[in-house]
Scaffold this motif. Sequence first.
Motif, PDB file in Angstrom:
ATOM      1  N   ALA A  50       0.832  -1.207   0.000  1.00 40.18           N
ATOM      2  CA  ALA A  50       0.000   0.000   0.000  1.00 40.18           C
ATOM      3  C   ALA A  50       0.868   1.260   0.000  1.00 40.18           C
ATOM      4  CB  ALA A  50      -0.934  -0.012   1.203  1.00 40.18           C
ATOM      5  N   ILE A  51       1.899   1.267   0.843  1.00 39.65           N
ATOM      6  CA  ILE A  51       2.800   2.427   0.882  1.00 39.65           C
ATOM      7  C   ILE A  51       3.537   2.548  -0.444  1.00 39.65           C
ATOM      8  CG2 ILE A  51       4.870   3.392   1.960  1.00 39.65           C
ATOM      9  CD1 ILE A  51       3.919   2.096   4.587  1.00 39.65           C
ATOM     10  N   ALA A  52       3.989   1.414  -0.984  1.00 43.96           N
ATOM     11  CA  ALA A  52       4.706   1.435  -2.259  1.00 43.96           C
ATOM     12  C   ALA A  52       3.835   2.048  -3.351  1.00 43.96           C
ATOM     13  CB  ALA A  52       5.141   0.022  -2.646  1.00 43.96           C
ATOM     14  N   ALA A  53       2.561   1.685  -3.391  1.00 43.26           N
ATOM     15  CA  ALA A  53       1.660   2.235  -4.414  1.00 43.26           C
ATOM     16  C   ALA A  53       1.481   3.736  -4.220  1.00 43.26           C
ATOM     17  CB  ALA A  53       0.312   1.521  -4.349  1.00 43.26           C
ATOM     18  N   ARG A  54       1.349   4.176  -2.968  1.00 41.16           N
ATOM     19  CA  ARG A  54       1.192   5.622  -2.693  1.00 41.16           C
ATOM     20  C   ARG A  54       2.448   6.384  -3.079  1.00 41.16           C
ATOM     21  NH1 ARG A  54      -0.007   5.980   3.221  1.00 41.16           N
ATOM     22  NH2 ARG A  54       0.107   8.211   2.819  1.00 41.16           N
ATOM     23  N   VAL A  55       3.615   5.812  -2.791  1.00 40.41           N
ATOM     24  CA  VAL A  55       4.877   6.470  -3.151  1.00 40.41           C
ATOM     25  C   VAL A  55       5.000   6.573  -4.669  1.00 40.41           C
ATOM     26  CG1 VAL A  55       7.402   6.186  -3.152  1.00 40.41           C
ATOM     27  CG2 VAL A  55       6.110   5.873  -1.033  1.00 40.41           C
ATOM     28  N   GLN A  56       4.677   5.508  -5.374  1.00 43.17           N
ATOM     29  CA  GLN A  56       4.755   5.536  -6.843  1.00 43.17           C
ATOM     30  C   GLN A  56       3.835   6.605  -7.420  1.00 43.17           C
ATOM     31  OE1 GLN A  56       3.768   1.488  -7.773  1.00 43.17           O
ATOM     32  NE2 GLN A  56       5.919   0.850  -7.830  1.00 43.17           N
ATOM     33  N   ARG A  57       2.617   6.670  -6.915  1.00 37.36           N
ATOM     34  CA  ARG A  57       1.656   7.661  -7.388  1.00 37.36           C
ATOM     35  C   ARG A  57       2.164   9.081  -7.113  1.00 37.36           C
ATOM     36  NH1 ARG A  57      -2.471   4.489  -6.213  1.00 37.36           N
ATOM     37  NH2 ARG A  57      -2.395   5.019  -4.024  1.00 37.36           N
ATOM     38  N   PHE A  58       2.634   9.296  -5.876  1.00 34.60           N
ATOM     39  CA  PHE A  58       3.124  10.625  -5.480  1.00 34.60           C
ATOM     40  C   PHE A  58       4.330  11.031  -6.338  1.00 34.60           C
ATOM     41  CE2 PHE A  58       5.542  13.627  -2.951  1.00 34.60           C
ATOM     42  CZ  PHE A  58       4.560  14.480  -2.468  1.00 34.60           C
ATOM     43  N   GLY A  78      15.074   7.649   1.738  1.00 33.02           N
ATOM     44  CA  GLY A  78      15.137   7.948   0.307  1.00 33.02           C
ATOM     45  C   GLY A  78      15.591   6.753  -0.511  1.00 33.02           C
ATOM     46  N   GLY A  79      16.443   5.917   0.060  1.00 36.17           N
ATOM     47  CA  GLY A  79      16.885   4.708  -0.629  1.00 36.17           C
ATOM     48  C   GLY A  79      15.733   3.739  -0.857  1.00 36.17           C
ATOM     49  N   ARG A  80      14.809   3.676   0.100  1.00 33.83           N
ATOM     50  CA  ARG A  80      13.628   2.831  -0.058  1.00 33.83           C
ATOM     51  C   ARG A  80      12.743   3.372  -1.180  1.00 33.83           C
ATOM     52  NH1 ARG A  80      15.900  -0.786   1.898  1.00 33.83           N
ATOM     53  NH2 ARG A  80      15.788  -1.370   4.058  1.00 33.83           N
ATOM     54  N   VAL A  81      12.663   4.695  -1.290  1.00 32.62           N
ATOM     55  CA  VAL A  81      11.885   5.295  -2.374  1.00 32.62           C
ATOM     56  C   VAL A  81      12.468   4.842  -3.707  1.00 32.62           C
ATOM     57  CG1 VAL A  81      11.220   7.451  -3.503  1.00 32.62           C
ATOM     58  CG2 VAL A  81      11.163   7.281  -1.002  1.00 32.62           C
ATOM     59  N   SER A  82      13.778   4.880  -3.827  1.00 34.17           N
ATOM     60  CA  SER A  82      14.433   4.441  -5.052  1.00 34.17           C
ATOM     61  C   SER A  82      14.093   2.982  -5.345  1.00 34.17           C
ATOM     62  CB  SER A  82      15.947   4.611  -4.935  1.00 34.17           C
ATOM     63  OG  SER A  82      16.600   4.105  -6.064  1.00 34.17           O
ATOM     64  N   LEU A  85      10.534   2.751  -6.637  1.00 33.73           N
ATOM     65  CA  LEU A  85      10.372   3.265  -7.994  1.00 33.73           C
ATOM     66  C   LEU A  85      11.005   2.359  -9.049  1.00 33.73           C
ATOM     67  CD1 LEU A  85      10.920   7.084  -7.383  1.00 33.73           C
ATOM     68  CD2 LEU A  85       8.770   5.808  -7.506  1.00 33.73           C
ATOM     69  N   PHE A  86      12.016   1.595  -8.652  1.00 30.91           N
ATOM     70  CA  PHE A  86      12.676   0.702  -9.604  1.00 30.91           C
ATOM     71  C   PHE A  86      12.242  -0.751  -9.441  1.00 30.91           C
ATOM     72  CE2 PHE A  86      15.301   4.447  -9.756  1.00 30.91           C
ATOM     73  CZ  PHE A  86      15.481   4.594 -11.128  1.00 30.91           C
ATOM     74  N   GLY A  87      11.127  -0.958  -8.690  1.00 26.07           N
ATOM     75  CA  GLY A  87      10.515  -2.275  -8.605  1.00 26.07           C
ATOM     76  C   GLY A  87      11.198  -3.269  -7.689  1.00 26.07           C
ATOM     77  N   LYS A  88      12.030  -2.804  -6.755  1.00 24.74           N
ATOM     78  CA  LYS A  88      12.708  -3.730  -5.855  1.00 24.74           C
ATOM     79  C   LYS A  88      12.004  -3.846  -4.504  1.00 24.74           C
ATOM     80  CE  LYS A  88      17.067  -3.121  -8.099  1.00 24.74           C
ATOM     81  NZ  LYS A  88      18.469  -3.240  -7.997  1.00 24.74           N
ATOM     82  N   ARG A  89      10.996  -3.016  -4.269  1.00 25.76           N
ATOM     83  CA  ARG A  89      10.192  -3.070  -3.044  1.00 25.76           C
ATOM     84  C   ARG A  89       8.730  -2.938  -3.434  1.00 25.76           C
ATOM     85  NH1 ARG A  89      12.470  -4.236   2.042  1.00 25.76           N
ATOM     86  NH2 ARG A  89      14.620  -3.751   1.754  1.00 25.76           N
TER      87      ARG A  89
END
Length: 94
Positions: A50-58, A78-82, A85-89
């Motif tokens: 759920a968080i991953a989807a929200r981060v991608q959208r944002f 910020g590393g988790r955001v990366s 965005l690159f599909g590793k989380r």
Amino acid sequence: MSRTIPEIRSRLHELAIEHGLPELAQLAEETKRQYHGRRASPRARPVDMAIAARVQRFARLHPNMPQREIGRRFGIDGGRVSEILFGKRGEPET
């Protein structure tokens, strides 16, 4: 050719046996990383889908915002955001 510390330690052990130098073997063992029983507690919350989807959208809506800032807004590194965005989380959003 540079060697890694474990490779150097192994070679020092070989030399210690070959030349009968127990002190050299002891010194080789001192090259091992010391664990002092302390670890920093995790500061960032775990990332679920759920968080991953929200981060991608944002991130899609704010393409010029640094990943570190996006992470601050969601309470993650910020590393988790990366990684998101690159599909590793998390699962990539469809």
